[in-house]
Design a protein around this motif. Structure first.
Motif, PDB file in Angstrom:
ATOM      1  N   ASP A 164       9.910 -13.665  -0.810  1.00  0.00           N
ATOM      2  CA  ASP A 164       9.890 -13.620   0.646  1.00  0.00           C
ATOM      3  C   ASP A 164       9.943 -12.180   1.153  1.00  0.00           C
ATOM      4  O   ASP A 164      10.830 -11.411   0.770  1.00  0.00           O
ATOM      5  CB  ASP A 164      11.076 -14.406   1.213  1.00  0.00           C
ATOM      6  N   TRP A 165       9.009 -11.858   2.037  1.00  0.00           N
ATOM      7  CA  TRP A 165       9.015 -10.548   2.678  1.00  0.00           C
ATOM      8  C   TRP A 165       9.996 -10.557   3.859  1.00  0.00           C
ATOM      9  O   TRP A 165      10.096 -11.569   4.561  1.00  0.00           O
ATOM     10  CB  TRP A 165       7.623 -10.197   3.184  1.00  0.00           C
ATOM     11  N   PRO A 166      10.688  -9.461   4.102  1.00  0.00           N
ATOM     12  CA  PRO A 166      11.573  -9.399   5.282  1.00  0.00           C
ATOM     13  C   PRO A 166      10.769  -9.608   6.560  1.00  0.00           C
ATOM     14  O   PRO A 166       9.602  -9.191   6.660  1.00  0.00           O
ATOM     15  CB  PRO A 166      12.168  -7.993   5.214  1.00  0.00           C
ATOM     16  N   LYS A 167      11.377 -10.258   7.515  1.00  0.00           N
ATOM     17  CA  LYS A 167      10.722 -10.500   8.804  1.00  0.00           C
ATOM     18  C   LYS A 167      10.774  -9.245   9.675  1.00  0.00           C
ATOM     19  O   LYS A 167      11.685  -8.446   9.575  1.00  0.00           O
ATOM     20  CB  LYS A 167      11.386 -11.660   9.531  1.00  0.00           C
ATOM     21  N   ILE A 203       0.479  -1.562   7.294  1.00  0.00           N
ATOM     22  CA  ILE A 203       0.978  -1.356   5.929  1.00  0.00           C
ATOM     23  C   ILE A 203       2.472  -1.636   5.862  1.00  0.00           C
ATOM     24  O   ILE A 203       3.249  -1.184   6.700  1.00  0.00           O
ATOM     25  CB  ILE A 203       0.684   0.084   5.471  1.00  0.00           C
ATOM     26  N   GLU A 204       2.849  -2.413   4.851  1.00  0.00           N
ATOM     27  CA  GLU A 204       4.252  -2.671   4.533  1.00  0.00           C
ATOM     28  C   GLU A 204       4.487  -2.313   3.072  1.00  0.00           C
ATOM     29  O   GLU A 204       3.628  -2.581   2.216  1.00  0.00           O
ATOM     30  CB  GLU A 204       4.616  -4.135   4.762  1.00  0.00           C
ATOM     31  N   VAL A 205       5.640  -1.740   2.791  1.00  0.00           N
ATOM     32  CA  VAL A 205       5.997  -1.358   1.417  1.00  0.00           C
ATOM     33  C   VAL A 205       7.325  -2.008   1.069  1.00  0.00           C
ATOM     34  O   VAL A 205       8.314  -1.847   1.787  1.00  0.00           O
ATOM     35  CB  VAL A 205       6.093   0.171   1.271  1.00  0.00           C
ATOM     36  N   LEU A 206       7.319  -2.758  -0.024  1.00  0.00           N
ATOM     37  CA  LEU A 206       8.517  -3.444  -0.499  1.00  0.00           C
ATOM     38  C   LEU A 206       8.926  -2.819  -1.836  1.00  0.00           C
ATOM     39  O   LEU A 206       8.300  -3.093  -2.865  1.00  0.00           O
ATOM     40  CB  LEU A 206       8.230  -4.937  -0.675  1.00  0.00           C
ATOM     41  N   PRO A 207       9.978  -1.978  -1.846  1.00  0.00           N
ATOM     42  CA  PRO A 207      10.411  -1.372  -3.109  1.00  0.00           C
ATOM     43  C   PRO A 207      11.116  -2.395  -4.004  1.00  0.00           C
ATOM     44  O   PRO A 207      11.770  -3.326  -3.516  1.00  0.00           O
ATOM     45  CB  PRO A 207      11.389  -0.279  -2.664  1.00  0.00           C
ATOM     46  N   LEU A 208      10.997  -2.212  -5.303  1.00  0.00           N
ATOM     47  CA  LEU A 208      11.652  -3.059  -6.296  1.00  0.00           C
ATOM     48  C   LEU A 208      12.563  -2.182  -7.149  1.00  0.00           C
ATOM     49  O   LEU A 208      12.080  -1.293  -7.855  1.00  0.00           O
ATOM     50  CB  LEU A 208      10.623  -3.760  -7.187  1.00  0.00           C
ATOM     51  N   ALA A 209      13.852  -2.418  -7.063  1.00  0.00           N
ATOM     52  CA  ALA A 209      14.829  -1.618  -7.810  1.00  0.00           C
ATOM     53  C   ALA A 209      15.504  -2.492  -8.854  1.00  0.00           C
ATOM     54  O   ALA A 209      15.804  -3.665  -8.605  1.00  0.00           O
ATOM     55  CB  ALA A 209      15.878  -1.029  -6.861  1.00  0.00           C
ATOM     56  N   PRO A 219       2.612  -1.125  13.155  1.00  0.00           N
ATOM     57  CA  PRO A 219       3.203   0.108  12.620  1.00  0.00           C
ATOM     58  C   PRO A 219       3.579  -0.037  11.139  1.00  0.00           C
ATOM     59  O   PRO A 219       3.833  -1.146  10.647  1.00  0.00           O
ATOM     60  CB  PRO A 219       4.466   0.299  13.476  1.00  0.00           C
ATOM     61  N   PHE A 220       3.637   1.086  10.468  1.00  0.00           N
ATOM     62  CA  PHE A 220       4.070   1.134   9.069  1.00  0.00           C
ATOM     63  C   PHE A 220       5.502   0.626   8.948  1.00  0.00           C
ATOM     64  O   PHE A 220       6.365   0.935   9.787  1.00  0.00           O
ATOM     65  CB  PHE A 220       3.981   2.577   8.564  1.00  0.00           C
ATOM     66  N   ARG A 221       5.778  -0.148   7.893  1.00  0.00           N
ATOM     67  CA  ARG A 221       7.125  -0.655   7.648  1.00  0.00           C
ATOM     68  C   ARG A 221       7.526  -0.386   6.200  1.00  0.00           C
ATOM     69  O   ARG A 221       6.804  -0.760   5.260  1.00  0.00           O
ATOM     70  CB  ARG A 221       7.201  -2.164   7.911  1.00  0.00           C
TER      71      ARG A 221
END
Length: 255
Positions: free
Chosen positions: A252-255, A188-194, A215-217
């Motif tokens: 683009d998702w962070p690497k 699981i990856e979570v990308l917040p949007l502010a 692992p969770f990111r």
């Protein structure tokens, strides 16, 4: 829900005019959220993509504008919106398989398929947690009737092994999303949007993988607008966000 008449509809441009979207003049109208969701999906030509709750088809069409040669399907509860999605596919020259169904009762033509990607933009508010909209279509789109766990369970069932779910939601629904993934999806990856620097994220995009073991990111927030506050009647999107919304670029998702 009955269909829309010609007077009920507007035709709106997305991705700088790459997409012409028919949508209701009153009721649920698509904004930037489905565009950002579609931009976050790393689909490739030849892959199959399913959208749960596809509305008038904006998310699927945005993805098709960026990635050619993909097979697209959508499920939509409200028949009038499902009809619009089919029409929008034809108007934009994109082949869409749209079925009118509830998540709990998917028809055989969807249940017999598996997909490389599932995308979803479920209603943001728990039932009774917001003021009900006067328009029935908008009320259904915004107010949760089916729990997030059911959305995620349906997505997991439809994914191929190693396939990805991408879901955009309010940040305060993250605990529900993580609970829904438990035992079903991993990596699981979570990308917040502010909205701006210094603001707490309002929205998040969750990425989860079937049979994933990473692992969770939790990534640093993506900032949508320049500056620290809104001072004029302009959007002031950051260049990379403007490229997504106006040109159909990838997020683009962070690497």
């Amino acid at each position: 829900m009955t269909g829309f008449s010609a007077d009920d509809l507007t035709c709106d441009r997305f991705l700088g005019g790459k997409i012409q979207l028919l949508q209701p003049r009153r009721g649920y109208r698509a904004g930037v959220d489905p565009v950002l969701l579609a931009a976050a999906i790393p689909a490739r030509s030849g892959q199959r993509v399913l959208e749960l709750g596809c509305g008038a088809g904006q998310g699927l069409l945005c993805l098709a504008a960026r990635v050619g040669g993909i097979v697209l399907a959508g499920v939509e509860l409200q028949s009038a919106y499902a009809d619009l999605a089919r029409r929008n596919g034809v108007e934009n020259g994109v082949s869409l398989e749209i079925v009118t169904a509830d998540l709990s009762g998917l028809p055989d033509e969807i249940r017999q398929q598996q997909f490389h990607h599932v995308m979803a933009n479920p209603p943001y508010y728990r039932k009774g947690a917001h003021s009900s909209a006067t328009d029935a279509g908008r009320a259904t789109a915004l107010g949760e009737e089916t729990a997030l766990e059911a959305w995620i369970e349906t997505a997991a069932r439809r994914l191929l092994p190693k396939g990805y779910l991408h879901m955009i939601q309010r940040a305060d629904r993250l605990p529900d999303m993580l609970a829904g993934c438990d035992g079903r999806l991993g990596s699981i990856e979570v990308l917040p949007l502010a909205a701006r620097i210094g603001r707490a994220p309002d929205l998040i995009i969750l990425r989860a993988r079937k049979e994933g073991r990473a692992p969770f990111r939790l990534h640093a927030p993506v900032i949508l607008h320049t500056g620290t506050h809104h001072d004029r009647d302009e959007d002031h999107y950051r260049p990379e966000i403007a490229a997504i919304l106006r040109s159909g670029a990838a997020l683009d998702w962070p690497k």
